[in-house]
Design a protein around this motif. Structure first.
Motif, PDB file in Angstrom:
ATOM      1  N   GLU A   1      16.058  -7.580  27.043  1.00 35.65           N
ATOM      2  CA  GLU A   1      15.500  -8.640  27.893  1.00 35.65           C
ATOM      3  C   GLU A   1      14.543  -8.094  28.952  1.00 35.65           C
ATOM      4  O   GLU A   1      13.814  -8.860  29.573  1.00 35.65           O
ATOM      5  CB  GLU A   1      16.645  -9.403  28.572  1.00 35.65           C
ATOM      6  N   ARG A   2      14.537  -6.812  29.177  1.00 37.29           N
ATOM      7  CA  ARG A   2      13.670  -6.231  30.205  1.00 37.29           C
ATOM      8  C   ARG A   2      12.232  -6.108  29.694  1.00 37.29           C
ATOM      9  O   ARG A   2      11.986  -6.223  28.494  1.00 37.29           O
ATOM     10  CB  ARG A   2      14.199  -4.846  30.612  1.00 37.29           C
ATOM     11  N   PRO A   3      11.280  -5.853  30.590  1.00 35.38           N
ATOM     12  CA  PRO A   3       9.895  -5.596  30.138  1.00 35.38           C
ATOM     13  C   PRO A   3       9.844  -4.355  29.255  1.00 35.38           C
ATOM     14  O   PRO A   3      10.615  -3.410  29.412  1.00 35.38           O
ATOM     15  CB  PRO A   3       9.126  -5.390  31.453  1.00 35.38           C
ATOM     16  N   LEU A   4       8.920  -4.371  28.317  1.00 37.77           N
ATOM     17  CA  LEU A   4       8.821  -3.304  27.328  1.00 37.77           C
ATOM     18  C   LEU A   4       8.518  -1.960  27.986  1.00 37.77           C
ATOM     19  O   LEU A   4       7.598  -1.845  28.799  1.00 37.77           O
ATOM     20  CB  LEU A   4       7.719  -3.635  26.315  1.00 37.77           C
ATOM     21  N   ARG A   5       9.312  -0.950  27.597  1.00 39.67           N
ATOM     22  CA  ARG A   5       9.029   0.449  27.920  1.00 39.67           C
ATOM     23  C   ARG A   5       9.400   1.278  26.695  1.00 39.67           C
ATOM     24  O   ARG A   5      10.558   1.291  26.290  1.00 39.67           O
ATOM     25  CB  ARG A   5       9.814   0.931  29.135  1.00 39.67           C
TER      26      ARG A   5
ATOM     27  N   ASP B   1      13.345  -0.003  26.620  1.00 40.10           N
ATOM     28  CA  ASP B   1      13.623  -1.353  27.128  1.00 40.10           C
ATOM     29  C   ASP B   1      12.728  -2.342  26.399  1.00 40.10           C
ATOM     30  O   ASP B   1      11.605  -2.019  25.983  1.00 40.10           O
ATOM     31  CB  ASP B   1      13.349  -1.453  28.640  1.00 40.10           C
ATOM     32  N   GLY B   2      13.197  -3.605  26.297  1.00 38.00           N
ATOM     33  CA  GLY B   2      12.377  -4.676  25.773  1.00 38.00           C
ATOM     34  C   GLY B   2      12.240  -4.639  24.262  1.00 38.00           C
ATOM     35  O   GLY B   2      13.065  -4.058  23.542  1.00 38.00           O
ATOM     36  N   SER B   3      11.172  -5.248  23.763  1.00 38.88           N
ATOM     37  CA  SER B   3      10.904  -5.317  22.336  1.00 38.88           C
ATOM     38  C   SER B   3       9.400  -5.359  22.122  1.00 38.88           C
ATOM     39  O   SER B   3       8.632  -5.720  23.015  1.00 38.88           O
ATOM     40  CB  SER B   3      11.562  -6.560  21.711  1.00 38.88           C
ATOM     41  N   ILE B   4       8.974  -4.995  20.926  1.00 40.02           N
ATOM     42  CA  ILE B   4       7.563  -4.988  20.566  1.00 40.02           C
ATOM     43  C   ILE B   4       7.432  -5.530  19.154  1.00 40.02           C
ATOM     44  O   ILE B   4       8.250  -5.219  18.282  1.00 40.02           O
ATOM     45  CB  ILE B   4       6.967  -3.564  20.675  1.00 40.02           C
TER      46      ILE B   4
ATOM     47  N   ALA C   1      15.080  -2.733  21.704  1.00 42.06           N
ATOM     48  CA  ALA C   1      15.537  -1.587  22.499  1.00 42.06           C
ATOM     49  C   ALA C   1      16.530  -0.756  21.698  1.00 42.06           C
ATOM     50  O   ALA C   1      17.452  -1.292  21.073  1.00 42.06           O
ATOM     51  CB  ALA C   1      16.168  -2.076  23.799  1.00 42.06           C
ATOM     52  N   GLY C   2      16.328   0.551  21.713  1.00 40.76           N
ATOM     53  CA  GLY C   2      17.191   1.474  20.997  1.00 40.76           C
ATOM     54  C   GLY C   2      16.658   1.906  19.655  1.00 40.76           C
ATOM     55  O   GLY C   2      17.145   2.885  19.082  1.00 40.76           O
ATOM     56  N   GLU C   3      15.653   1.226  19.138  1.00 46.79           N
ATOM     57  CA  GLU C   3      15.128   1.552  17.815  1.00 46.79           C
ATOM     58  C   GLU C   3      13.979   2.551  17.914  1.00 46.79           C
ATOM     59  O   GLU C   3      13.301   2.651  18.936  1.00 46.79           O
ATOM     60  CB  GLU C   3      14.654   0.285  17.103  1.00 46.79           C
ATOM     61  N   VAL C   4      13.758   3.282  16.818  1.00 47.58           N
ATOM     62  CA  VAL C   4      12.690   4.265  16.697  1.00 47.58           C
ATOM     63  C   VAL C   4      11.714   3.774  15.635  1.00 47.58           C
ATOM     64  O   VAL C   4      12.129   3.330  14.557  1.00 47.58           O
ATOM     65  CB  VAL C   4      13.244   5.651  16.315  1.00 47.58           C
ATOM     66  N   GLY C   5      10.415   3.839  15.933  1.00 48.62           N
ATOM     67  CA  GLY C   5       9.438   3.354  14.969  1.00 48.62           C
ATOM     68  C   GLY C   5       8.056   3.929  15.222  1.00 48.62           C
ATOM     69  O   GLY C   5       7.896   4.918  15.945  1.00 48.62           O
ATOM     70  N   TYR C   6       7.068   3.297  14.622  1.00 51.58           N
ATOM     71  CA  TYR C   6       5.674   3.725  14.763  1.00 51.58           C
ATOM     72  C   TYR C   6       4.812   2.486  14.967  1.00 51.58           C
ATOM     73  O   TYR C   6       5.233   1.353  14.691  1.00 51.58           O
ATOM     74  CB  TYR C   6       5.212   4.485  13.519  1.00 51.58           C
TER      75      TYR C   6
ATOM     76  N   ALA D   1       5.661  -3.098  32.828  1.00 58.75           N
ATOM     77  CA  ALA D   1       6.876  -2.561  33.437  1.00 58.75           C
ATOM     78  C   ALA D   1       6.576  -2.063  34.851  1.00 58.75           C
ATOM     79  O   ALA D   1       5.441  -1.688  35.170  1.00 58.75           O
ATOM     80  CB  ALA D   1       7.436  -1.422  32.583  1.00 58.75           C
ATOM     81  N   GLY D   2       7.611  -2.059  35.695  1.00 56.36           N
ATOM     82  CA  GLY D   2       7.413  -1.649  37.086  1.00 56.36           C
ATOM     83  C   GLY D   2       7.067  -0.182  37.230  1.00 56.36           C
ATOM     84  O   GLY D   2       6.216   0.195  38.037  1.00 56.36           O
ATOM     85  N   ASN D   3       7.716   0.662  36.463  1.00 54.48           N
ATOM     86  CA  ASN D   3       7.432   2.100  36.530  1.00 54.48           C
ATOM     87  C   ASN D   3       7.511   2.688  35.136  1.00 54.48           C
ATOM     88  O   ASN D   3       8.181   2.160  34.247  1.00 54.48           O
ATOM     89  CB  ASN D   3       8.423   2.812  37.479  1.00 54.48           C
ATOM     90  N   SER D   4       6.815   3.805  34.948  1.00 48.44           N
ATOM     91  CA  SER D   4       6.774   4.457  33.632  1.00 48.44           C
ATOM     92  C   SER D   4       7.980   5.363  33.457  1.00 48.44           C
ATOM     93  O   SER D   4       8.690   5.697  34.420  1.00 48.44           O
ATOM     94  CB  SER D   4       5.483   5.264  33.487  1.00 48.44           C
ATOM     95  N   LEU D   5       8.202   5.772  32.227  1.00 52.31           N
ATOM     96  CA  LEU D   5       9.300   6.693  31.915  1.00 52.31           C
ATOM     97  C   LEU D   5       8.934   8.104  32.365  1.00 52.31           C
ATOM     98  O   LEU D   5       7.756   8.436  32.510  1.00 52.31           O
ATOM     99  CB  LEU D   5       9.564   6.668  30.414  1.00 52.31           C
ATOM    100  N   PRO D   6       9.934   8.968  32.605  1.00 48.60           N
ATOM    101  CA  PRO D   6       9.638  10.313  33.125  1.00 48.60           C
ATOM    102  C   PRO D   6       8.733  11.131  32.212  1.00 48.60           C
ATOM    103  O   PRO D   6       7.980  11.984  32.682  1.00 48.60           O
ATOM    104  CB  PRO D   6      11.027  10.959  33.249  1.00 48.60           C
ATOM    105  N   GLY D   7       8.774  10.893  30.899  1.00 51.65           N
ATOM    106  CA  GLY D   7       7.927  11.679  29.994  1.00 51.65           C
ATOM    107  C   GLY D   7       8.503  13.056  29.744  1.00 51.65           C
ATOM    108  O   GLY D   7       9.709  13.280  29.815  1.00 51.65           O
ATOM    109  N   TYR D   8       7.631  14.022  29.505  1.00 51.21           N
ATOM    110  CA  TYR D   8       8.054  15.379  29.156  1.00 51.21           C
ATOM    111  C   TYR D   8       7.453  16.382  30.134  1.00 51.21           C
ATOM    112  O   TYR D   8       6.372  16.164  30.677  1.00 51.21           O
ATOM    113  CB  TYR D   8       7.611  15.751  27.734  1.00 51.21           C
TER     114      TYR D   8
END
Length: 700
Positions: free
Chosen positions: A288-292, A314-317, A352-357, A381-388
C-alpha cells in the motif's frame, strides 16, 4: 540363345519394377492415410487436454493444489524419480507466474567459496521445482556467458523465480546465484541486499575456505538468516562431522540443523527447499505504500535499451506505469514488466517482495544505475533506498585499442559494460607509445582478465593491456597530497617528501604441511607477519599484511603452486603505509621512454631494471649507430645494455695501398655515425612494447 535369355531377363526386371512401383504407391497411400488419421487424432486429443487443463485451472488455487497432494506423507516435490512426484513438480513449476501473498514469498541467495557447488545446487533446485524442464537442462544453467562455462566459475549474479508446494500451500522462491571468487565480492554484496536469507554451501571434503568466511560476514552485516548446507557428501573423502565442527568453531554458526546434501546426486534437495520455506522470513507486506524498488543489476540490450533488474521493497509496479529514477532524475514509461524464471517472462504487475525486470526504452546507460531507487512519477516516495556502497578499485591498468580508430567503440563498450559491472571504473588516458586509451580500475587480477576478455568477445575489440599497478599516495614538500596510478604523473624527486602504497590484510587457510612454504612466500613479498592459529588439528590460518603491489602479480599462482592447490586466500584493504619506492625510467639512446617507466621498491629496482634492459636489447632492431639502453633512477644508471651498430665495410674497395688510406676511411665513417647518433631516432616497435609489458607483469 543368348538373345532370348537377355530378352527374358529384361522382361522379368521390367515386370518386377512395375510390381515394386505398385507396392510403393500402395505403401505411400496407406502411410499417408495413417499419418492423416494420426494427425487428426493428435489434434483431437490436444483439444481435449486443453479443455481439461482449462477447467482445472479455473478451480481455486487452494483446491487445485490440495487435490494434487493426496496424503501428508507424499511430498509435492521430491528428489526421487517417481513419475507422479515429478509430474506434480513440473505442474508447480509451470504455475510459477501465479500470484501468492507476501507471506508466502521467500527471497534467498547461495553463497560459498569458489568450486563448492553453488551452480550445481542451483541447477538441481531449478530442475526439482519444475522451473526448467529436463530436456532443456544443462550444466551451469544460470551461467549465461561462454566465459563462465569455459572457466567453470560464476562471474555474474543471476536471478530465477521458482514455485514450490509445501504442505499444500504454494510458495514463490526467488533465487539469486552469486559468484564465489574474492574479485567478485561486489556482486555478492548486491545480491545480499535483495534477500532475507542465504544458503551457505560448504564442500564436505574441503571444509571452510577463505571466501566462505568473507561471504558469511557480508551476510551477517545484512542481517540475513543463514542456512548451513554441506555439499558433496557422496565423495569418498567427505568428512561432514568434521566440517560441522569447523563451521561452528570458525564461523560461529549453529550447525545442529545443517543440511547434508549432494547436489550432483540429488540427495537432500527436498530438505533444502523445506528449510527455505520454514526458516527464511518472508518480506514485509508494504504494497500500500508508494513504490520503492532497488536496482541490483542491469544490462544493455541493443534492441530494447537498458534492461533493469530490481527488487520491489514497497508498493507495486505494473506495465504502462510512468516511473521515476530518484538518483538520475529521469522518468520513463514501463513498456514491459516481468519476472526472471530464469528466462524473462512478462507479467502485468509486481508487488512488494517480488523480484523482476523492466524495460522502458532507456537509451542512456547513465539514467539507470545499479543502486538507484525506482518510484512512481505521480506518487513519488519520500526518500530513496540506501543503495550500495561504492566499489573501491584495487588494481589499475591501461586499456588501449590496437587500431586507433576503435577508440570511440572502446569508450561505448566500457560504458555499456559498466552498466552490467558496477565495480568497473575508467578514465581517459594518453600514451606516447600507444595513443588514446583508458585507465581502468578493477577489484583484482581475475576481474581485470574477465573485463578484457568480455570487451574483446562481446564488442569485437582488439586491445593492449599494460602492466597492472596500484594507486600510490605522494606527499609533496609543500604539503599537497597526490594520488597517482601511473608513473608518468609522479612528481619529481625534489618535489616529493614521501610515497605511501596500499597495504592489504591477507588471510591464508592451508593444511599444516604447507605452512612453511606459504610463510616464505609472504616474507619474500615484503609481508609482515601478524597471526597464526590452528582452525583444526590439520588446518591453520596465516595472517599477514603485505603491499598490494606485491599481490597483483603471480602471488595467487604461487600460493596454489606451493600448497599443491589446497590453500585459499582472502584479503581486505587496511590502508596506506610509507615505503621506499622509486621511479624506474628506461632511456633508449638518451631519450626517456615514458610508457616503460615503473614504480618499484628500492630492493627490487636492480633486478627489474636488468630484466627490462636485457629484454629490450633482444626486441629493438639494430640501427646504423650504437644504441645504449639504460635503466635509471633519476640521473643514476643502475643497469645498461648496448645495441651494436650495423657496420658497413668501407675498406672493401681498398685492395692494397698504405694504411693511412684505410685509417682515413674509418675516421670518416666514425664521424658520420657520431653525427647520425646525435640526430637519429630509435623507433621502438609495438611488439617490443607488448613483450616488455608482459615481462613487467612477471617481474613486478
Amino acid at each position: 540363345m543368348a538373345a532370348g535369355l537377355y530378352s527374358r531377363a529384361l522382361f522379368l526386371s521390367i515386370n518386377n519394377n512395375n510390381n515394386n512401383n505398385n507396392n510403393n504407391n500402395y505403401h505411400q497411400h496407406h502411410c499417408s492415410q495413417t499419418f492423416r488419421f494420426s494427425f487428426e487424432e493428435r489434434r483431437r486429443r490436444r483439444r481435449v487436454s486443453r479443455s481439461s487443463s482449462r477447467s482445472f485451472s479455473s478451480l481455486p488455487l487452494s483446491l487445485s493444489t490440495s487435490s494434487r497432494v493426496s496424503s501428508p506423507s507424499s511430498r509435492p516435490v521430491l528428489c526421487q524419480s517417481s513419475s507422479t512426484d515429478l509430474d506434480v513438480a513440473v505442474q508447480a513449476g509451470q504455475d510459477r507466474l501465479l500470484k501468492v501473498p507476501a507471506s508466502r514469498i521467500r527471497n534467498f541467495c547461495i553463497i560459498a567459496h569458489i568450486d563448492h557447488g553453488k551452480s550445481t545446487l542451483a541447477d538441481k533446485l531449478l530442475q526439482i521445482t519444475g522451473t526448467v524442464l529436463k530436456r532443456e537442462m544443462k550444466e551451469q544453467f544460470l551461467d549465461n556467458m561462454d566465459l563462465e562455462r569455459e572457466r567453470g566459475i560464476t562471474i555474474k549474479l543471476q536471478a530465477a523465480r521458482m514455485r514450490y508446494v509445501f504442505k499444500g500451500e504454494p510458495y514463490c522462491l526467488n533465487l539469486i546465484d552469486t559468484p564465489g571468487h574474492v574479485d567478485f565480492s561486489y556482486e555478492v554484496s548486491r545480491s545480499l541486499a535483495a534477500c532475507e536469507g542465504a544458503l551457505l554451501v560448504v564442500d564436505a571434503s574441503q571444509g571452510v575456505e577463505a571466501q566462505t568466511l568473507a561471504n558469511v560476514y557480508l551476510a551477517l552485516e545484512n542481517n540475513l538468516e543463514i542456512i548451513p548446507v554441506l555439499n558433496k557428501i557422496d565423495l569418498p573423502g567427505a568428512e561432514p562431522d568434521l566440517v560441522v565442527r569447523e563451521i561452528e568453531e570458525v564461523v560461529g554458526l549453529d550447525c545442529s540443523n545443517a543440511i547434508r546434501c549432494s547436489a550432483k546426486e540429488g540427495i537432500g534437495i527436498t530438505e533444502i527447499l523445506d528449510a527455505i520455506v520454514e526458516r527464511i522470513p518472508p518480506p514485509k507486506d508494504t504494497a500500500e505504500r508508494p513504490l520503492r524498488a532497488l536496482i541490483f543489476d542491469s544490462y544493455y540490450d541493443p534492441y530494447r535499451g537498458v534492461i533493469v533488474y530490481f527488487r520491489v521493497i514497497d508498493g507495486s509496479i505494473k506495465k504502462g506505469d510512468r516511473i521515476y529514477f530518484m538518483a538520475s532524475g529521469k522518468d520513463y514509461s514501463a513498456d514491459e514488466v516481468g519476472v526472471l524464471s530464469p528466462n524473462q517472462l512478462q507479467v502485468e504487475e509486481l508487488f512488494a517482495g517480488e523480484v523482476g525486470y523492466l524495460s522502458a526504452s532507456i537509451r542512456s546507460v547513465a539514467d539507470a544505475r545499479v543502486g538507484d531507487t525506482i518510484t512512481h512519477y505521480s506518487r513519488k516516495a519520500g526518500n530513496s533506498l540506501p543503495g550500495y556502497e561504492e566499489a573501491t578499485p584495487m588494481v589499475f591498468c591501461g586499456l588501449f585499442p590496437v587500431d586507433a580508430d576503435q577508440f570511440p567503440e572502446l569508450r561505448d563498450a566500457l560504458e555499456k559494460l559498466q552498466l552490467n559491472d558496477a565495480a568497473l571504473k575508467f578514465e581517459p588516458e594518453t600514451s606516447s607509445a600507444m595513443g588514446f586509451g583508458f585507465r581502468c580500475g578493477f577489484l583484482g587480477l581475475l576481474h581485470m582478465e574477465i573485463v578484457q576478455e568480455r570487451l574483446e568477445r562481446e564488442y569485437n575489440l582488439s586491445l593492449i593491456t599494460t602492466a597492472p599497478s596500484v594507486v600510490y599516495r605522494v606527499t609533496c614538500v609543500n604539503g599537497d597530497t597526490v594520488e597517482c596510478s601511473n608513473p608518468s604523473i609522479l612528481p619529481e624527486p625534489g618535489k616529493r617528501r614521501l610515497i605511501e602504497e596500499p597495504f592489504v590484510k591477507i588471510e591464508m587457510l592451508t593444511p599444516k604441511d604447507y605452512i612453511g612454504p606459504l610463510m616464505e612466500l609472504a616474507q619474500d613479498r615484503r609481508g609482515e607477519f601478524k597471526e597464526m592459529k590452528y582452525i583444526t588439528e590439520n588446518r591453520a590460518s596465516l595472517t599477514y599484511e603485505l603491499p598490494l603491489a606485491e599481490m597483483v602479480g603471480d602471488f595467487f599462482d604461487q600460493l596454489k603452486s606451493r600448497s599443491k592447490g589446497y590453500a585459499s586466500m582472502e584479503y581486505t584493504f587496511v590502508g596506506y603505509k610509507e615505503s621506499e619506492l622509486l621511479k624506474l625510467d628506461i632511456q633508449i639512446n638518451g631519450d626517456s621512454v615514458e610508457p616503460l617507466a615503473t614504480i618499484v621498491h628500492r630492493d627490487k629496482a636492480y633486478a627489474v631494471g636488468r630484466a627490462l634492459t636485457q629484454k629490450l636489447k633482444e626486441l629493438i632492431p639494430r640501427q646504423m649507430f650504437k644504441v645504449p639502453i639504460q635503466a635509471c633512477i633519476g640521473s643514476k644508471v643502475i643497469a645498461s645494455e648496448s645495441l651494436s651498430a650495423i657496420r658497413k665495410d668501407v675498406l672493401s674497395k681498398c685492395y692494397g695501398g698504405d694504411i693511412s688510406r684505410k685509417k682515413k676511411l674509418l675516421k670518416k665513417q666514425a664521424e658520420g655515425k657520431k653525427r647520425m647518433k646525435a640526430i637519429g631516432k630509435v623507433d621502438v616497435p609495438q611488439e617490443a612494447f607488448m613483450a616488455v609489458l608482459k615481462l613487467e607483469k612477471e617481474v613486478l
